[in-house]
Write an enzyme that holds these catalytic residues in place. Structure first.
Site, short mmCIF file in Angstrom:
data_model
loop_
_atom_site.label_atom_id
_atom_site.label_comp_id
_atom_site.label_asym_id
_atom_site.label_seq_id
_atom_site.Cartn_x
_atom_site.Cartn_y
_atom_site.Cartn_z
N SER A 76 16.28 12.44 34.88
CA SER A 76 16.17 12.40 36.33
C SER A 76 14.74 12.03 36.77
O SER A 76 14.26 10.94 36.45
CB SER A 76 16.63 13.73 36.92
OG SER A 76 16.89 13.63 38.30
N ASP A 91 28.16 11.37 38.61
CA ASP A 91 26.94 12.00 39.10
C ASP A 91 26.96 12.05 40.64
O ASP A 91 26.94 11.02 41.30
CB ASP A 91 25.72 11.20 38.63
CG ASP A 91 24.41 11.94 38.81
OD1 ASP A 91 24.30 12.72 39.77
OD2 ASP A 91 23.49 11.73 38.00
N HIS A 147 25.52 15.22 37.07
CA HIS A 147 24.06 15.14 36.91
C HIS A 147 23.62 16.13 35.84
O HIS A 147 23.02 17.18 36.13
CB HIS A 147 23.37 15.41 38.23
CG HIS A 147 21.93 14.96 38.27
ND1 HIS A 147 21.56 13.63 38.11
CD2 HIS A 147 20.77 15.66 38.43
CE1 HIS A 147 20.25 13.54 38.18
NE2 HIS A 147 19.74 14.76 38.36
#
Length: 240
Positions: A124, A179, A211
């Site tokens: 991320s 996600d 995610h």
């Protein structure tokens, strides 16, 4: 203007299983996490499989910043974003952090690890950071990996590649197709744009993954890592 830093770097966490290491991974966590947190996440996810006898893995922790898209709430994050969207401008803090953490790479070189055997990557916020580091400032590393992240549509990474597309490290990128935070299409678009600008590597969309990191992607990443920096200290065909 860069988001104010509330707290500077916390001590990095280093995982080392072998007596002598000939390569290093610097693994950057996502927003709200820490180096210790992502090390424990990897451990619980794959039962200690993300360990390499010849590789030292460094898990640094980001400073505390006020997060713009969370109403100014403080959290550990490498750089701020104005929104979780590719359509807003890059925050100045991404440029500043790239310069501030280059000492982590320097420390590995000073410890005896050749730069061409250092891998940069993350999840991320940390994955995006690795793209900036690898394709703007440290193109002589062994490779870059990016899990569940994206670049802004007008990213300075793209601009750097448009100006000079030479000596690019390979990229390993994965993204969950379910996600809800970082849309799969953003990750896929990032990959396609990087590929158009000369980056080579591999992209994997993971079915059913939100995610998160998954065992499957970590297994694929582990193989890619050992292909890039083999235990014998040799040079892979892709590096010739």
């Amino acid at each position: 203007m860069a988001a104010p830093v509330i707290q500077k770097f916390r001590p990095r966490i280093v995982s080392q299983t072998g007596l002598k290491c000939t390569a290093s991974i610097i693994f950057f966590h996502g927003s709200g996490d820490t180096g210790r947190g992502i090390e424990e996440w990897l451990g619980s996810l794959c039962g200690g499989q993300f360990n390499f006898p010849h590789i030292r893995t460094v898990f640094p922790s980001a400073p505390m910043r006020r997060c713009s898209y969370m109403g100014g709430s403080p959290m550990h994050m490498w750089f701020d974003r104005l929104a979780v969207s590719p359509d807003v401008g890059e925050h100045d803090s991404v440029h500043e952090i790239c310069h501030e953490i280059s000492h982590l790479i320097d420390a590995e070189v000073q410890a005896g690890i050749p730069k061409h055997r250092i891998l940069l990557g993350g999840f991320s916020n940390g994955g995006c950071l690795s793209l900036h580091l690898g394709y703007r400032f440290h193109r002589d590393v062994a490779g870059i990996f990016n899990l569940s992240s994206f670049l802004q549509t007008e990213s300075s990474v793209y601009k750097a590649l448009q100006q000079d597309a030479s000596h690019l490290p390979p990229l390993f990128q994965c993204h969950g197709k379910e996600d809800p935070l970082v849309d799969y299409k953003w990750g896929e678009s990032t990959w396609n744009r990087l590929k158009e600008l000369g980056v080579k590597g591999e992209f994997h969309g993971i079915e059913g993954l939100d995610h998160q990191m998954s065992i499957r992607e970590i297994q694929m990443l582990s193989k890619w890592i050992t292909d890039r920096v083999p235990e014998d200290g040799g040079t892979t065909a892709a590096q010739l």
